[in-house]
Design an enzyme around this catalytic site. Structure first.
Site, PDB file in Angstrom:
ATOM      1  N   GLU A 219     -13.790  33.575  -5.814  1.00  0.00           N
ATOM      2  CA  GLU A 219     -12.420  34.083  -5.608  1.00  0.00           C
ATOM      3  C   GLU A 219     -11.382  34.226  -6.958  1.00  0.00           C
ATOM      4  O   GLU A 219     -10.386  33.419  -6.696  1.00  0.00           O
ATOM      5  CB  GLU A 219     -11.791  33.626  -4.300  1.00  0.00           C
ATOM      6  CG  GLU A 219     -12.730  33.838  -3.159  1.00  0.00           C
ATOM      7  CD  GLU A 219     -12.325  32.959  -1.897  1.00  0.00           C
ATOM      8  OE1 GLU A 219     -11.120  32.165  -2.050  1.00  0.00           O
ATOM      9  OE2 GLU A 219     -13.000  33.221  -0.771  1.00  0.00           O
ATOM     10  N   ASN A 260     -18.390  35.555  -6.801  1.00  0.00           N
ATOM     11  CA  ASN A 260     -18.477  35.641  -5.456  1.00  0.00           C
ATOM     12  C   ASN A 260     -16.988  35.850  -5.112  1.00  0.00           C
ATOM     13  O   ASN A 260     -16.011  35.169  -5.550  1.00  0.00           O
ATOM     14  CB  ASN A 260     -19.149  34.539  -4.880  1.00  0.00           C
ATOM     15  CG  ASN A 260     -19.101  34.597  -3.268  1.00  0.00           C
ATOM     16  OD1 ASN A 260     -19.782  35.636  -2.867  1.00  0.00           O
ATOM     17  ND2 ASN A 260     -18.620  33.734  -2.637  1.00  0.00           N
ATOM     18  N   HIS A 296     -16.429  39.011   4.981  1.00  0.00           N
ATOM     19  CA  HIS A 296     -15.897  38.703   6.081  1.00  0.00           C
ATOM     20  C   HIS A 296     -15.149  39.745   6.738  1.00  0.00           C
ATOM     21  O   HIS A 296     -13.995  40.262   6.223  1.00  0.00           O
ATOM     22  CB  HIS A 296     -14.848  37.486   5.797  1.00  0.00           C
ATOM     23  CG  HIS A 296     -15.549  36.423   5.310  1.00  0.00           C
ATOM     24  ND1 HIS A 296     -16.260  35.561   6.179  1.00  0.00           N
ATOM     25  CD2 HIS A 296     -15.530  35.616   3.997  1.00  0.00           C
ATOM     26  CE1 HIS A 296     -16.842  34.481   5.481  1.00  0.00           C
ATOM     27  NE2 HIS A 296     -16.445  34.791   4.180  1.00  0.00           N
ATOM     28  N   GLU A 324     -21.496  36.196   2.637  1.00  0.00           N
ATOM     29  CA  GLU A 324     -20.775  35.358   3.772  1.00  0.00           C
ATOM     30  C   GLU A 324     -20.506  36.031   4.970  1.00  0.00           C
ATOM     31  O   GLU A 324     -19.462  36.018   5.467  1.00  0.00           O
ATOM     32  CB  GLU A 324     -19.596  34.696   3.075  1.00  0.00           C
ATOM     33  CG  GLU A 324     -19.808  33.903   1.954  1.00  0.00           C
ATOM     34  CD  GLU A 324     -18.343  33.258   1.340  1.00  0.00           C
ATOM     35  OE1 GLU A 324     -17.523  33.309   2.123  1.00  0.00           O
ATOM     36  OE2 GLU A 324     -18.310  32.665   0.254  1.00  0.00           O
ATOM     37  N   ASP A 326     -19.573  37.976   8.189  1.00  0.00           N
ATOM     38  CA  ASP A 326     -19.371  37.727   9.525  1.00  0.00           C
ATOM     39  C   ASP A 326     -18.562  38.919  10.270  1.00  0.00           C
ATOM     40  O   ASP A 326     -17.605  39.509   9.263  1.00  0.00           O
ATOM     41  CB  ASP A 326     -18.775  36.210  10.050  1.00  0.00           C
ATOM     42  CG  ASP A 326     -17.527  35.857   9.293  1.00  0.00           C
ATOM     43  OD1 ASP A 326     -16.901  36.582   8.441  1.00  0.00           O
ATOM     44  OD2 ASP A 326     -17.269  34.489   9.063  1.00  0.00           O
TER      45      ASP A 326
HETATM   46  C1  XIL Z   1     -14.999  27.928   4.997  1.00  0.00           C
HETATM   47  C2  XIL Z   1     -15.578  26.988   5.790  1.00  0.00           C
HETATM   48  O1  XIL Z   1     -16.370  27.930   6.555  1.00  0.00           O
HETATM   49  C3  XIL Z   1     -14.795  26.249   6.738  1.00  0.00           C
HETATM   50  O2  XIL Z   1     -15.584  25.409   7.271  1.00  0.00           O
HETATM   51  C4  XIL Z   1     -13.777  25.545   5.615  1.00  0.00           C
HETATM   52  O3  XIL Z   1     -13.024  24.686   6.384  1.00  0.00           O
HETATM   53  C5  XIL Z   1     -12.957  26.556   4.729  1.00  0.00           C
HETATM   54  O4  XIL Z   1     -13.930  27.243   3.833  1.00  0.00           O
HETATM   55  N1  XIL Z   1     -14.644  31.918   1.667  1.00  0.00           N
HETATM   56  C6  XIL Z   1     -15.455  31.282   0.923  1.00  0.00           C
HETATM   57  C7  XIL Z   1     -16.061  30.039   2.132  1.00  0.00           C
HETATM   58  O5  XIL Z   1     -16.070  31.265   0.092  1.00  0.00           O
HETATM   59  O6  XIL Z   1     -16.371  28.736   1.205  1.00  0.00           O
HETATM   60  C8  XIL Z   1     -15.055  29.623   3.039  1.00  0.00           C
HETATM   61  O7  XIL Z   1     -15.682  28.794   4.032  1.00  0.00           O
HETATM   62  C9  XIL Z   1     -14.806  31.010   3.749  1.00  0.00           C
HETATM   63  C10 XIL Z   1     -14.190  32.001   3.040  1.00  0.00           C
END
Ligand code: XIL
Length: 407
Positions: A219, A260, A296, A324, A326
């Site tokens: 990020e 990423n 996400h 990642e 979801d």
């Molecule tokens: C999130 C985790 O899932 C949580 O448990 C934590 O509290 C915060 O981070 N982008 C990312 C991940 O790159 O590392 C994040 O993970 C979600 C968003």
């Protein structure tokens, strides 16, 4: 009389002594736990799960379609604390079985706590997936909690589990502006570069040969397409990014190094900014091997743009990975929203399968029992492909159908 008495008394003593001897020797040979000899619960569990979570060794006929889905085998883990999952089952044809044919890793983000405490979690994970990524265990606050002190215990649990189950590890994440240890904020700016260099070299060095790919920068670009204003940018300057890749490469030249980010599946300033950054790194000869698209989602991404975006990195000779994914749903989910969710999972996997440079499809967890979504997006949940009782959802079936196509 006296003598007789004496004999009787002596023989009673003799019988008593004999019993004592038998009893004592029984005690010493019995399998009684005592200090120093206690097999820990987790190692018993690990052994049980290891046998449970092996992918099937005898090949079974692969279905070309999932309707009807083969009856899942009911394999409840024996004698373990139950997280109350009466519907638990392991599939006959797990997702990972289809991965090699597509040259694709199928992965999930994982946490050590449920891995050690919830046998269902551990069994499904190793059965279904051939890649894992630590959800939090490799983040700065956990792995480098004090100046000069690294705590690898949590992450090591995950890496060991992966090794025991034939899984590959994606490291997440070396440089991020969130989940930093508190002490970093107090580091004088002119020492920040040394801190980051040590952080990267120590972690990548520790897992050299065990972690196949790293999210080096997470990020790093803002919504405006420019470098995000972070402690790293402020103290080290804009070339902190190329430095980070170079340090990681030096610590493990065989590891694949990724940039990423989220929301880059959309046509916006951020996705262009990420492309420009990555292209400029390549031009400077910085070792970078791919781009992670977090994914996400709340709705379907524009498939044509996503395919084009992946193609633009292929043209640069880079891989892309869904890192990642979801798809969060308003709570409670309905059969309709679960089907919509399945379609979104299917769409993203399809785009990835059609892109020759898309090499991993990773979801952010795998069971709704442990997902970051309800905490971070109040009112939303049910974002993953197994429900909270490890029952596979329409989204799982969609993934299986896509992976099984053309077989
Ligand atoms: C999130 C985790 O899932 C949580 O448990 C934590 O509290 C915060 O981070 N982008 C990312 C991940 O790159 O590392 C994040 O993970 C979600 C968003």
């Amino acid at each position: 009389m006296y003598n007789n008495h004496h004999v009787i008394r002596n023989s009673r003593w003799f019988i008593f002594l004999l019993w004592m001897i038998i009893w004592l020797s029984a005690c010493s040979t019995a399998d009684l736990p005592h200090e120093g000899d206690l097999t820990s619960f987790t190692s018993i569990l690990a052994a049980q799960l290891q046998s449970l979570a092996q992918p099937p060794t005898t090949p079974t006929l692969l279905p070309t379609s999932l309707t009807p889905i083969p009856t899942p085998t009911m394999v409840p883990p024996a004698s373990s604390p139950s997280p109350a999952s009466p519907h638990f089952s392991l599939t006959i044809h797990p997702l990972r079985q289809y991965a090699p044919a597509h040259n694709l890793y199928i992965g999930a983000a994982v946490s050590p706590k449920p891995l050690l405490e919830d046998p269902y979690y551990a069994a499904v994970l190793g059965h279904e997936y051939n890649l894992l990524t630590p959800e939090n265990a490799m983040k700065f606050e956990f792995i480098h909690p004090e100046p000069g002190f690294f705590d690898f215990t949590q992450a090591d649990v995950l890496v060991e589990y992966a090794e025991q189950h034939g899984m590959t590890v994606r490291g997440h994440t070396l440089v991020w502006h969130l989940q930093l240890a508190d002490w970093v904020e107090a580091v004088p700016c002119d020492q920040m570069e040394a801190v980051l260099k040590d952080h990267i070299e120590t972690i990548v060095g520790h897992y050299r040969g065990q972690v196949y790919a790293w999210d080096v920068i997470n990020e790093g670009i803002g919504d405006d397409g420019k470098l995000r204003d972070t402690i790293w940018l402020r103290c080290i300057g804009p070339d902190y990014i190329e430095k980070a890749f170079t340090w990681a490469y030096a610590a493990d030249p065989a590891a694949k190094l990724f940039y990423n980010d989220y929301d880059i599946e959309l046509e916006n300033q951020k996705s262009s900014g990420v492309y420009e950054l990555v292209a400029s790194l390549l031009q400077k000869g910085i070792p970078i091997h791919g781009v992670g698209i977090q994914m996400h989602l709340v709705e379907a991404p524009p498939a044509a743009y996503l395919a084009k975006y992946m193609g633009s990195f292929a043209d640069l000779g880079l891989e892309v990975q869904i890192t990642e994914m979801d798809v969060r749903l308003p709570e409670p989910p309905t059969s309709e929203t679960l089907i919509q969710q399945a379609d979104i999972y299917r769409l993203v996997l399809r785009v990835c399968l059609e892109a020759p440079n898309c090499t991993a499809f990773v979801t952010w967890g795998f069971t709704d029992r442990y997902s970051w979504v309800p905490e971070f997006f109040p009112g939303f949940g049910s974002a993953l492909v197994f429900d909270a009782d490890y029952v596979l959802k329409p989204a799982y079936i969609a993934l299986r159908e896509e992976l099984g196509k053309g077989e």
